[in-house]
Design an enzyme around this catalytic site. Sequence first.
Site, PDB file in Angstrom:
ATOM      1  N   LYS A  39      -6.473  18.540 -71.026  1.00 43.70           N
ATOM      2  CA  LYS A  39      -5.543  17.855 -71.999  1.00 43.70           C
ATOM      3  C   LYS A  39      -5.412  16.357 -71.591  1.00 43.70           C
ATOM      4  O   LYS A  39      -5.386  15.606 -72.430  1.00 43.70           O
ATOM      5  CB  LYS A  39      -4.303  18.456 -72.061  1.00 43.70           C
ATOM      6  CG  LYS A  39      -4.196  19.632 -72.793  1.00 43.70           C
ATOM      7  CD  LYS A  39      -2.707  20.085 -73.199  1.00 43.70           C
ATOM      8  CE  LYS A  39      -2.747  21.465 -73.730  1.00 43.70           C
ATOM      9  NZ  LYS A  39      -1.617  22.280 -74.059  1.00 43.70           N
TER      10      LYS A  39
ATOM     11  N   LYS B 187      -5.309  25.140 -82.322  1.00 44.74           N
ATOM     12  CA  LYS B 187      -4.358  24.512 -83.542  1.00 44.74           C
ATOM     13  C   LYS B 187      -4.813  23.254 -83.972  1.00 44.74           C
ATOM     14  O   LYS B 187      -4.718  22.971 -84.822  1.00 44.74           O
ATOM     15  CB  LYS B 187      -3.021  24.729 -82.998  1.00 44.74           C
ATOM     16  CG  LYS B 187      -2.271  26.155 -82.920  1.00 44.74           C
ATOM     17  CD  LYS B 187      -0.856  26.012 -82.672  1.00 44.74           C
ATOM     18  CE  LYS B 187      -0.444  27.203 -81.824  1.00 44.74           C
ATOM     19  NZ  LYS B 187      -0.131  26.963 -80.231  1.00 44.74           N
TER      20      LYS B 187
ATOM     21  N   LYS C 116     -13.158  26.668 -77.576  1.00 46.67           N
ATOM     22  CA  LYS C 116     -12.172  27.708 -78.150  1.00 46.67           C
ATOM     23  C   LYS C 116     -11.629  27.404 -79.465  1.00 46.67           C
ATOM     24  O   LYS C 116     -11.399  26.121 -79.666  1.00 46.67           O
ATOM     25  CB  LYS C 116     -11.029  28.119 -77.434  1.00 46.67           C
ATOM     26  CG  LYS C 116      -9.906  27.203 -77.097  1.00 46.67           C
ATOM     27  CD  LYS C 116      -8.542  27.839 -76.161  1.00 46.67           C
ATOM     28  CE  LYS C 116      -7.736  26.719 -76.381  1.00 46.67           C
ATOM     29  NZ  LYS C 116      -6.485  26.552 -75.558  1.00 46.67           N
TER      30      LYS C 116
HETATM   31  P1  TYM Z   1      -0.637  28.510 -77.319  1.00 47.79           P
HETATM   32  O1  TYM Z   1       0.477  28.020 -78.141  1.00 47.79           O
HETATM   33  O2  TYM Z   1      -1.783  27.635 -77.163  1.00 47.79           O
HETATM   34  O3  TYM Z   1      -1.067  29.851 -77.821  1.00 47.79           O
HETATM   35  C1  TYM Z   1      -0.300  31.003 -78.147  1.00 47.79           C
HETATM   36  C2  TYM Z   1      -1.252  32.376 -77.637  1.00 47.79           C
HETATM   37  O4  TYM Z   1      -2.516  32.449 -78.483  1.00 47.79           O
HETATM   38  C3  TYM Z   1      -3.454  32.594 -77.369  1.00 47.79           C
HETATM   39  N1  TYM Z   1      -4.718  31.806 -77.909  1.00 47.79           N
HETATM   40  C4  TYM Z   1      -5.726  32.355 -78.135  1.00 47.79           C
HETATM   41  N2  TYM Z   1      -6.228  33.666 -78.077  1.00 47.79           N
HETATM   42  C5  TYM Z   1      -7.521  33.855 -78.236  1.00 47.79           C
HETATM   43  N3  TYM Z   1      -8.393  32.986 -78.672  1.00 47.79           N
HETATM   44  C6  TYM Z   1      -7.895  31.532 -78.918  1.00 47.79           C
HETATM   45  N4  TYM Z   1      -8.892  30.670 -79.463  1.00 47.79           N
HETATM   46  C7  TYM Z   1      -6.582  31.215 -78.663  1.00 47.79           C
HETATM   47  N5  TYM Z   1      -5.940  30.270 -78.780  1.00 47.79           N
HETATM   48  C8  TYM Z   1      -4.614  30.565 -78.170  1.00 47.79           C
HETATM   49  C9  TYM Z   1      -2.888  31.876 -76.005  1.00 47.79           C
HETATM   50  O5  TYM Z   1      -3.629  32.252 -75.029  1.00 47.79           O
HETATM   51  C10 TYM Z   1      -1.424  32.255 -76.119  1.00 47.79           C
HETATM   52  O6  TYM Z   1      -1.263  33.396 -75.724  1.00 47.79           O
HETATM   53  N6  TYM Z   1       1.302  27.723 -72.950  1.00 47.79           N
HETATM   54  C11 TYM Z   1       1.420  28.809 -73.706  1.00 47.79           C
HETATM   55  C12 TYM Z   1       2.601  29.008 -74.219  1.00 47.79           C
HETATM   56  C13 TYM Z   1       3.521  29.384 -73.231  1.00 47.79           C
HETATM   57  C14 TYM Z   1       3.545  30.852 -72.530  1.00 47.79           C
HETATM   58  C15 TYM Z   1       4.608  30.917 -71.767  1.00 47.79           C
HETATM   59  C16 TYM Z   1       2.899  31.978 -72.756  1.00 47.79           C
HETATM   60  C17 TYM Z   1       4.579  28.774 -72.574  1.00 47.79           C
HETATM   61  N7  TYM Z   1       5.265  29.512 -71.813  1.00 47.79           N
HETATM   62  C18 TYM Z   1       5.150  32.042 -71.089  1.00 47.79           C
HETATM   63  C19 TYM Z   1       2.992  33.036 -72.010  1.00 47.79           C
HETATM   64  C20 TYM Z   1       4.205  33.193 -71.226  1.00 47.79           C
HETATM   65  C21 TYM Z   1       0.285  28.102 -75.061  1.00 47.79           C
HETATM   66  O7  TYM Z   1       0.442  26.893 -74.880  1.00 47.79           O
HETATM   67  O8  TYM Z   1       0.123  28.788 -75.811  1.00 47.79           O
END
Ligand code: TYM
Length: 326
Positions: free
Chosen positions: A111, A196, A193
Amino acid sequence: QKVIFSGAQPTGSLTLGNYIGAIQNWKELEKDYQCYYSIVDLHSLTVKQDPQAFRQANLSFLAQYLAAGLDPEKNVLFFQSHVREHTELAWVLSCYTYMGELNRMTQFKDKSEKHKDNINVGLYTYPVLMAADILLYQTDLVPVGDDQRQHLELCRDIAMRFNNVYGDTFRIPEAHIGKIGARIMSLQEPDKKMSKTDENQNGVIHMLDPADIILKKLKKAVTDSENLVKYRPEQPGIQNLMTIHATLSGWTLEQVEAHYEGKGYGVFKNDVAELITGKTEPFREKYAAYLADEALLKKVYSSGADRARERAAVTVATVKLRLGLV
Ligand code: TYM
């Protein structure tokens, strides 16, 4: 009862990757666990947000959680910023996290490469806030995609470190990462990957994309010239489409392979598009209805915050006591 915590950042809109890697599993787990599913709005502040658009995105994400079928009675659905214990615990945990550990986080490295003009401290300490999210609820299981594995490991290390000094304070959480579908790739660059905020939106399928756009993106999806639907590393594009097929159809990869033997990519891509729209079309309809019902959204997030606070407050009180804060 065993407890689950997970969350997603309210930036852009949910992708097929978020759905397959995380939310589809959240829904499955609501049967057996007490689940806390948060919209981690504070995490999104690590990137500059336009306030008006951000507010809209926040509410939109709640509507998307509901559209994905998460039951607001069974699960606690809430905004991270409504429960101040998240930031309170994050400070404490930051005093038990080493800079060396944060320096090793690959997501921070990626990032800060991408946002060279805004490498802020929040981006750096992001995994500490994430650890606080999880540990506050005495979480047993954290269903996430593969990209969160390293953050989860760090969270466990911090919790064990704290417990070693102060006695059992935090439950040590386990990651729950699907065997297949934990890393859905971009349709345009199958070595990256699906994300969003990818600049090349042709590679990203959003849960709110209309059916014709989804079909178009699938048709443009990068494959290879083998014309073989086979799951092997030399065909990363096809591997990715097979994964999407299998996770949505419930077939095994072998079944997918056998079914498309001798059929060519055109038919295969069409079928994958159809499987996707089988999920996204009902999603879109429900989403529109939820988004229009502001009173309902407010009721869901208010009661979610109340229920979350109740559990979070107990952990913070224990932590303060252990630390010797008066
Ligand atoms: P975020 O918002 O990027 O993504 C949300 C969830 O989707 C999963 N994910 C994917 N899984 C498979 N293939 C992909 N291409 C893909 N892109 C995203 C992510 O692994 C996630 O599970 N840091 C986290 C948010 C967070 C969080 C937490 C998660 C903050 N605090 C505590 C679990 C527990 C994040 O940015 O997810």
